[in-house]
Write a protein that holds these residues in place. Structure first.
Motif, mmCIF file in Angstrom:
data_model
loop_
_atom_site.group_PDB
_atom_site.id
_atom_site.type_symbol
_atom_site.label_atom_id
_atom_site.label_comp_id
_atom_site.label_asym_id
_atom_site.label_seq_id
_atom_site.Cartn_x
_atom_site.Cartn_y
_atom_site.Cartn_z
ATOM 1 N N LEU A 129 -6.507 -21.646 27.194
ATOM 2 C CA LEU A 129 -6.107 -22.533 28.291
ATOM 3 C C LEU A 129 -6.851 -22.173 29.570
ATOM 4 O O LEU A 129 -7.352 -23.062 30.285
ATOM 5 N N ILE A 130 -6.936 -20.883 29.865
ATOM 6 C CA ILE A 130 -7.642 -20.426 31.073
ATOM 7 C C ILE A 130 -9.109 -20.840 31.022
ATOM 8 O O ILE A 130 -9.672 -21.324 32.019
ATOM 9 N N GLU A 178 0.987 -18.309 39.018
ATOM 10 C CA GLU A 178 0.909 -19.315 40.073
ATOM 11 C C GLU A 178 -0.507 -19.863 40.236
ATOM 12 O O GLU A 178 -0.699 -21.057 40.505
ATOM 13 N N LYS A 179 -1.508 -19.002 40.075
ATOM 14 C CA LYS A 179 -2.901 -19.448 40.202
ATOM 15 C C LYS A 179 -3.268 -20.400 39.071
ATOM 16 O O LYS A 179 -3.955 -21.409 39.286
ATOM 17 N N LEU A 180 -2.802 -20.082 37.860
ATOM 18 C CA LEU A 180 -3.085 -20.947 36.717
ATOM 19 C C LEU A 180 -2.377 -22.291 36.876
ATOM 20 O O LEU A 180 -2.956 -23.354 36.613
ATOM 21 N N GLN A 181 -1.134 -22.257 37.327
ATOM 22 C CA GLN A 181 -0.382 -23.498 37.514
ATOM 23 C C GLN A 181 -1.028 -24.386 38.573
ATOM 24 O O GLN A 181 -1.105 -25.611 38.408
ATOM 25 N N ALA A 182 -1.508 -23.796 39.645
ATOM 26 C CA ALA A 182 -2.164 -24.572 40.702
ATOM 27 C C ALA A 182 -3.438 -25.229 40.183
ATOM 28 O O ALA A 182 -3.748 -26.382 40.527
ATOM 29 N N VAL A 202 3.259 -21.090 27.277
ATOM 30 C CA VAL A 202 1.970 -20.410 27.171
ATOM 31 C C VAL A 202 1.548 -19.831 28.515
ATOM 32 O O VAL A 202 0.947 -18.755 28.589
ATOM 33 N N VAL A 203 1.864 -20.517 29.595
ATOM 34 C CA VAL A 203 1.444 -20.081 30.931
ATOM 35 C C VAL A 203 2.102 -18.760 31.307
ATOM 36 O O VAL A 203 1.450 -17.834 31.800
ATOM 37 N N SER A 204 3.421 -18.653 31.073
ATOM 38 C CA SER A 204 4.154 -17.441 31.470
ATOM 39 C C SER A 204 4.386 -16.465 30.320
ATOM 40 O O SER A 204 4.953 -15.391 30.533
ATOM 41 N N LYS A 205 3.986 -16.840 29.115
ATOM 42 C CA LYS A 205 4.190 -16.031 27.914
ATOM 43 C C LYS A 205 5.672 -15.679 27.720
ATOM 44 O O LYS A 205 6.048 -14.520 27.572
ATOM 45 N N ASP A 253 -13.816 -25.755 39.540
ATOM 46 C CA ASP A 253 -14.743 -24.749 40.064
ATOM 47 C C ASP A 253 -14.024 -23.647 40.833
ATOM 48 O O ASP A 253 -14.391 -22.469 40.738
ATOM 49 N N GLU A 254 -13.018 -24.029 41.591
ATOM 50 C CA GLU A 254 -12.276 -23.033 42.369
ATOM 51 C C GLU A 254 -11.630 -22.006 41.454
ATOM 52 O O GLU A 254 -11.682 -20.793 41.714
ATOM 53 N N PHE A 255 -11.041 -22.494 40.362
ATOM 54 C CA PHE A 255 -10.405 -21.596 39.405
ATOM 55 C C PHE A 255 -11.448 -20.778 38.647
ATOM 56 O O PHE A 255 -11.225 -19.597 38.347
ATOM 57 N N ALA A 256 -12.579 -21.393 38.354
ATOM 58 C CA ALA A 256 -13.648 -20.672 37.641
ATOM 59 C C ALA A 256 -14.143 -19.485 38.459
ATOM 60 O O ALA A 256 -14.376 -18.394 37.920
#
Length: 733
Positions: A280-281, A309-313, A238-241, A289-292
């Motif tokens: 998921l996002i 990479e941002k989603l995985q982190a 799902v992350v990388s489709k 919060d950082e991702f938001a």
């Protein structure tokens, strides 16, 4: 097996202190399958991490990998969810082994004991070390049977993360709840692997929902299955489709295709995956919060532009914070989905430096574990798990320090200075930190050596086994002088008996298996006793008056109180003697000789003649309590078990009828796919030998799980029957 090896969790704070876990404790996975004869099978091992043939590629990379590249993980699950098979596939794909082992064939790496291979079950924890894509992974396969919950507990104490394995057709099961609570207790970040997606009745949606409802966790769907049951062929990332397909030409599952989802060929699947990725996002943004801020700012208009990479982190951060759990799926037996699981372990579970520990070690001889094999290494850096030889006086939960000053410094760092500073003993280098909660045994039986001359050998064997397995208790019957073995279940005692034979060469004899009952009283009673003895030219005289009464709050140990007139001038040495006498008296009740619980004891009067020894004080107090207990109305308490039976609908009626005959109480009956889940309570005394009966009733198709619930009062008729049987009478009162 590693009888003298100990397992160490090493962390990143540079203090000369070490947490110790004993390596070799039994762990059992119950199975209704027919036992298979043991056939010795050789295994083909690849070189240990960093080794090529007999050459060392990089000694530093073996001993001192970067701490950020280390993962200390455990595999935990309900029995038969596929822990050992998953572990076996992990070792194969990492290059640790050259051939695939099978539990039923008795040739897996982590099931190396003879008893394990004979029975097709897992008995003992095993640690293995391997590399995956530049990461060092220290893995421990933990038990799945309730008899050996303690082993999971002490493994989790030295791990940084865990993989929870689920049977996709069953979802969350009884022991899943237990190990999940243990991981919660130790604040262990974890990921979920929905195994057995190829099994008939497998349901990804059902399994995910059970995680959400029963475990009260927030599942993050990182994968979607491509088919279920026999149609299962791969997963969607799902992350990388992307879709990952395992094709038939690759029977061992090493080779698989990773293809991006395209509008032209996978329109519906791409749409479903895009929706899952957006969900998921949003989930992760709500938790981080950082991702938001990143999502709401730069990528609020189009989530598709958000870098993988941002989603995985962000997923890594919420996993560490334990606010959500990543969910993956596959079939370890069919060699599908294990490599992405390994990627997730290295990507989302923490390194040792990301976990907040305060203690570390310095020892003389170190070994890297490879199940039943090991290699000696000269040193080890923070964050690793290793073995050491010796430490004959340590036990599970001990912390070893190089000096008393190191121990005190470590205690101050942990905020325990006041708690431990006053502790003085002859082993100044030992500092006991947070201990393991050891459950009380529920079964016991006598054990005898083949001859009186072999009694010391039996005592030695039992002493060694107790050090490895703190849930095993050994005591001496004061009336018969026989050695009594106390354990967590039938399988537990059976395996201990077999180990004594195989490992110590002793043909021991077990008495009938008996339930560990407890006793209490129903009314308050007072008693007075005087002990007057002259030993040599010294007179010992003590008079005690006390009250014993029942309490509503369950308490395994007696609550001790002192009347104001007694507590004012009571010397500490006399108080210790009194409490020793109280605890001694409560070890054996007047009905069955079982421990007394749920009582409070108040000392109202104490008269001590000058020169009276503390031993005489203890003896008088103990005798007075026994006198009071005999005067009181007494009650037997029996262990009540939580029972969960998974049975096909066709066999539900005979199973329910059988449970009714066993004094069982049905709480609810759930539906899980084509099966019925019977949840209820049953006295432990009525469940001995239940696996054989259940197999007969259901043609071997049903499974069950047991867990101690509490101790409950027996009704008068059942209590009278028990007392009659114990006293040797055959009549039923």
């Amino acid at each position: 097996m590693f009888s003298n090896l100990r397992k160490f969790g090493v962390n990143h704070k540079k203090i000369s202190i070490l947490h110790v876990n004993n390596m070799c404790c039994c762990k059992i996975k119950a199975s209704l399958k027919r036992l298979k004869p043991y056939v010795p099978l050789g295994r083909s091992y690849s070189s240990p991490p960093g080794l090529v043939g007999n050459d060392i590629k990089s000694l530093h990379s073996i001993i001192s990998p970067p701490i950020a590249k280390i993962r200390n993980i455990g595999i935990m699950a309900h029995i038969d969810a596929g822990k050992t098979t998953t572990t076996e596939r992990i070792l194969y794909y990492s290059g640790y082994t050259r051939s695939l082992g099978d539990v039923d064939d008795g040739d897996t790496v982590t099931d190396f004991m003879a008893q394990e291979r004979e029975r097709g079950i897992t008995i003992q924890s095993a640690a293995v070390t391997f590399d995956w894509k530049g990461y060092r992974v220290n893995l421990i396969d933990t038990p799945g049977h309730v008899d050996f919950t303690l082993e999971v507990e002490r493994c989790l104490r030295v791990l940084d993360g865990a993989v929870a394995v689920f049977d996709a057709s069953a979802g969350v099961e009884a022991q899943t709840l237990t190990v999940w609570r243990q991981a919660d207790k130790h604040k262990i970040p974890r990921i979920c692997f929905l195994n057995k997606m190829d099994k008939t009745g497998a349901s990804f949606k059902y399994a995910v929902e059970s995680i959400r409802e029963k475990l009260k966790a927030k599942p993050l769907l990182l994968q979607l299955p491509l088919g279920e049951g026999k149609a299962f062929k791969g997963v969607v990332d799902v992350v990388s489709k992307e879709k990952l397909l395992w094709n038939r030409p690759s029977e061992d599952g090493k080779d698989f295709e990773r293809k991006p989802l395209l509008e032209t060929s996978d329109a519906e699947l791409l749409k479903e995956t895009t929706e899952a990725r957006n969900d998921l996002i949003e989930q992760v943004a709500d938790l981080d919060d950082e991702f938001a801020d990143l999502v709401l700012g730069e990528f609020s208009e189009n989530f598709d532009l958000l870098p993988t990479e941002k989603l995985q982190a962000a997923i890594h951060r919420v996993t560490l914070a334990q606010t959500a759990v990543p969910v993956l799926c596959g079939s370890a037996l069919k060699n599908k989905g294990v490599q992405p699981l390994l990627d997730a372990i290295t990507m989302y579970l923490p390194s040792p430096e990301e976990r907040n520990y305060e203690f570390l070690e310095r020892v003389s001889r170190l070994l890297l574990p490879f199940a039943d094999q090991h290699i000696e290494i000269p040193s080890l850096t923070a964050g690793n798990i290793a073995l050491t030889v010796g430490l004959k006086h340590t036990a599970t939960g001990d912390t070893i320090a190089s000096s008393k000053s190191s121990a005190l410094a470590a205690a101050r760092r942990a905020g325990r200075e006041g708690e431990k500073q006053h502790r003085q003993n002859n082993e100044a280098e030992r500092l006991l930190l947070a201990g393991v909660e050891i459950p009380e045994p529920v079964f016991f039986c006598t054990i005898e050596p083949p001859s009186v001359a072999r009694q010391p050998d039996l005592d030695y064997a039992l002493k060694c086994l107790q050090r490895e397995d703190p849930s095993l208790k050994v005591k001496l019957d004061p009336d018969s002088g026989q050695t009594v073995l106390c354990g967590m279940g039938e399988l537990h005692i059976e395996i201990i008996h077999d180990r004594i034979k195989r490992e110590y060469g002793l043909e021991t004899y077990l008495g009938p298996l008996q339930v560990a009952y407890r006793e209490t009283i129903l009314n308050a009673v007072r008693a007075t006793d005087t002990l007057d003895r002259t030993l040599g030219d010294k007179r010992h005289l003590v008079t005690v008056e006390l009250e014993v009464k029942p309490i509503e709050t369950p308490s395994v140990t007696p609550i001790i109180k002192y009347a104001p007139s007694v507590s004012e001038d009571l010397p500490k040495v006399s108080q210790e003697a009194i409490e020793n006498g109280i605890h001694s008296a409560c070890l054996q009740g007047p009905l069955l000789g079982s421990p007394i619980q749920d009582v409070a004891i108040t000392l109202h009067s104490l008269i001590i003649h000058p020169g009276t020894s503390t031993t005489m004080i203890s003896a008088c107090v103990s005798r007075c309590i026994q006198k009071a207990l005999k005067k009181a109305d007494k009650q037997v308490l029996e262990p009540l078990m939580n029972l969960e039976v998974t049975v096909m609908g066709d066999y539900l009626s005979p199973v329910l009828a059988d449970l009714a005959q066993r004094r069982g109480t049905i709480q609810e009956i759930q539906t899980r796919q084509e099966n019925k889940i019977v949840i209820g309570f049953v006295p432990l005394a009525e469940i001995m030998g239940y696996s054989t009966v259940l197999r007969t009733l259901t043609s071997g198709s049903a499974t069950f799980a047991l867990e101690l619930c509490n101790y409950q009062a027996m009704n008068p008729q059942d209590q009278a029957t028990l007392l009659s049987r114990r006293s040797g009478l055959n009549q039923v009162l």
